[in-house]
Write a protein that holds these residues in place. Structure first.
Motif, PDB file in Angstrom:
ATOM      1  N   HIS A 129       0.819  -1.218   0.000  1.00  0.00           N
ATOM      2  CA  HIS A 129       0.000   0.000   0.000  1.00  0.00           C
ATOM      3  C   HIS A 129       0.848   1.261   0.000  1.00  0.00           C
ATOM      4  O   HIS A 129       0.518   2.231  -0.690  1.00  0.00           O
ATOM      5  N   ARG A 130       1.935   1.276   0.739  1.00  0.00           N
ATOM      6  CA  ARG A 130       2.820   2.456   0.717  1.00  0.00           C
ATOM      7  C   ARG A 130       3.344   2.690  -0.704  1.00  0.00           C
ATOM      8  O   ARG A 130       3.301   3.811  -1.215  1.00  0.00           O
ATOM      9  N   ALA A 131       3.825   1.625  -1.330  1.00  0.00           N
ATOM     10  CA  ALA A 131       4.364   1.755  -2.691  1.00  0.00           C
ATOM     11  C   ALA A 131       3.260   2.139  -3.681  1.00  0.00           C
ATOM     12  O   ALA A 131       3.455   3.012  -4.536  1.00  0.00           O
ATOM     13  N   TYR A 132       2.109   1.497  -3.565  1.00  0.00           N
ATOM     14  CA  TYR A 132       1.018   1.773  -4.495  1.00  0.00           C
ATOM     15  C   TYR A 132       0.565   3.231  -4.419  1.00  0.00           C
ATOM     16  O   TYR A 132       0.386   3.900  -5.446  1.00  0.00           O
ATOM     17  N   HIS A 133       0.359   3.736  -3.216  1.00  0.00           N
ATOM     18  CA  HIS A 133      -0.166   5.102  -3.093  1.00  0.00           C
ATOM     19  C   HIS A 133       0.840   6.140  -3.573  1.00  0.00           C
ATOM     20  O   HIS A 133       0.445   7.160  -4.144  1.00  0.00           O
ATOM     21  N   GLU A 134       2.129   5.884  -3.408  1.00  0.00           N
ATOM     22  CA  GLU A 134       3.142   6.785  -3.978  1.00  0.00           C
ATOM     23  C   GLU A 134       3.065   6.755  -5.501  1.00  0.00           C
ATOM     24  O   GLU A 134       3.147   7.790  -6.163  1.00  0.00           O
ATOM     25  N   PHE A 135       2.908   5.553  -6.058  1.00  0.00           N
ATOM     26  CA  PHE A 135       2.776   5.405  -7.506  1.00  0.00           C
ATOM     27  C   PHE A 135       1.513   6.118  -8.005  1.00  0.00           C
ATOM     28  O   PHE A 135       1.555   6.852  -8.999  1.00  0.00           O
ATOM     29  N   ALA A 136       0.385   5.910  -7.320  1.00  0.00           N
ATOM     30  CA  ALA A 136      -0.878   6.531  -7.736  1.00  0.00           C
ATOM     31  C   ALA A 136      -0.754   8.053  -7.758  1.00  0.00           C
ATOM     32  O   ALA A 136      -1.182   8.707  -8.720  1.00  0.00           O
ATOM     33  N   GLU A 137      -0.167   8.617  -6.726  1.00  0.00           N
ATOM     34  CA  GLU A 137       0.031  10.074  -6.688  1.00  0.00           C
ATOM     35  C   GLU A 137       0.907  10.526  -7.852  1.00  0.00           C
ATOM     36  O   GLU A 137       0.598  11.503  -8.543  1.00  0.00           O
ATOM     37  N   ALA A 138       1.997   9.800  -8.088  1.00  0.00           N
ATOM     38  CA  ALA A 138       2.946  10.197  -9.139  1.00  0.00           C
ATOM     39  C   ALA A 138       2.344  10.095 -10.533  1.00  0.00           C
ATOM     40  O   ALA A 138       2.568  10.971 -11.376  1.00  0.00           O
ATOM     41  N   ILE A 139       1.567   9.056 -10.797  1.00  0.00           N
ATOM     42  CA  ILE A 139       1.003   8.922 -12.151  1.00  0.00           C
ATOM     43  C   ILE A 139      -0.045  10.009 -12.395  1.00  0.00           C
ATOM     44  O   ILE A 139      -0.163  10.536 -13.500  1.00  0.00           O
ATOM     45  N   TRP A 140      -0.784  10.387 -11.347  1.00  0.00           N
ATOM     46  CA  TRP A 140      -1.737  11.486 -11.518  1.00  0.00           C
ATOM     47  C   TRP A 140      -1.008  12.809 -11.747  1.00  0.00           C
ATOM     48  O   TRP A 140      -1.448  13.637 -12.549  1.00  0.00           O
ATOM     49  N   GLN A 141       0.111  13.011 -11.082  1.00  0.00           N
ATOM     50  CA  GLN A 141       0.889  14.234 -11.309  1.00  0.00           C
ATOM     51  C   GLN A 141       1.419  14.260 -12.744  1.00  0.00           C
ATOM     52  O   GLN A 141       1.459  15.317 -13.375  1.00  0.00           O
ATOM     53  N   PHE A 142       1.822  13.101 -13.244  1.00  0.00           N
ATOM     54  CA  PHE A 142       2.253  13.013 -14.644  1.00  0.00           C
ATOM     55  C   PHE A 142       1.097  13.400 -15.577  1.00  0.00           C
ATOM     56  O   PHE A 142       1.273  14.207 -16.488  1.00  0.00           O
ATOM     57  N   ARG A 143      -0.069  12.850 -15.329  1.00  0.00           N
ATOM     58  CA  ARG A 143      -1.236  13.168 -16.166  1.00  0.00           C
ATOM     59  C   ARG A 143      -1.528  14.664 -16.152  1.00  0.00           C
ATOM     60  O   ARG A 143      -1.845  15.264 -17.191  1.00  0.00           O
ATOM     61  N   MET A 144      -1.429  15.276 -14.985  1.00  0.00           N
ATOM     62  CA  MET A 144      -1.719  16.707 -14.887  1.00  0.00           C
ATOM     63  C   MET A 144      -0.643  17.532 -15.595  1.00  0.00           C
ATOM     64  O   MET A 144      -0.946  18.561 -16.206  1.00  0.00           O
ATOM     65  N   ALA A 145       0.601  17.090 -15.539  1.00  0.00           N
ATOM     66  CA  ALA A 145       1.676  17.790 -16.266  1.00  0.00           C
ATOM     67  C   ALA A 145       1.416  17.729 -17.771  1.00  0.00           C
ATOM     68  O   ALA A 145       1.619  18.720 -18.492  1.00  0.00           O
TER      69      ALA A 145
END
Length: 180
Positions: A129-145
């Motif tokens: 869960h720690r790894a997944y939630h970091e990944f989820a946040e990062a992929i959304w930041q990529f999408r927003m960029a």
């Protein structure tokens, strides 16, 4: 006096030709710019899809209950087969600085998930869960960029009825791990 109309016609033709060449050069530049923009968005989408494909395959491994020694090889194999490495190379070469930075954070998030799965964790573990939630946040930041680069409005989590991009606050697994 007969040469004045002739010189005028020559000058007019030269001006018309120069104008036509100028318009054509500007048109060609615009076409090349649109072509490069189209290629970049294709690269960005390929990268996002490869990240999602790799993550989905990693989740399947974690759900399978497979022997951890097989999980190590399987996790490496599915990330490789997702073409994320090729997509990342295209992103690193063709992306703008902001996109490359956001993409690299998403890639590192995926590698964190991969490493957790390689160590034998299950989907219900805190490590996953720690790894997944970091990944989820990062992929959304990529999408927003990417949205920002293509002059689309940034989305906020609330726009999609979420509390955050990581979804940590509403994650049943995290809530269960926390005893809530």
């Amino acid at each position: 006096m007969e040469w004045i109309p002739f010189v005028g016609a020559i000058c007019g033709a030269a001006i018309a030709l120069a104008s036509a060449v100028s318009v054509e050069v500007q048109h060609n530049r615009a076409e090349r710019r649109r072509g490069r923009e189209g290629e970049r968005i294709g690269y960005y989408l390929d990268f996002a899809v490869a990240l999602d494909t790799a993550h989905s395959a990693l989740r399947e491994i974690a759900q399978s209950g497979e022997d951890p020694s097989h999980g190590l090889r399987s996790a490496s194999r599915v990330v490789h087969e997702s073409n994320v490495f090729t997509a990342r190379e295209r992103l690193l070469v063709a992306g703008t600085k902001e996109i490359v930075k956001a993409g690299e954070m998403a890639y590192q998030g995926l590698i964190g998930v991969r490493n957790a799965i390689r160590s034998g964790v299950t989907l219900s573990s805190g490590e996953y869960h720690r790894a997944y939630h970091e990944f989820a946040e990062a992929i959304w930041q990529f999408r927003m960029a990417v949205r920002t680069e293509f002059d689309q409005a940034r989305l906020e989590p609330a726009d999609l009825k979420r509390r955050s991009w990581s979804e940590r606050e509403d994650c049943r697994g995290c809530l269960e791990l926390a005893g809530r």
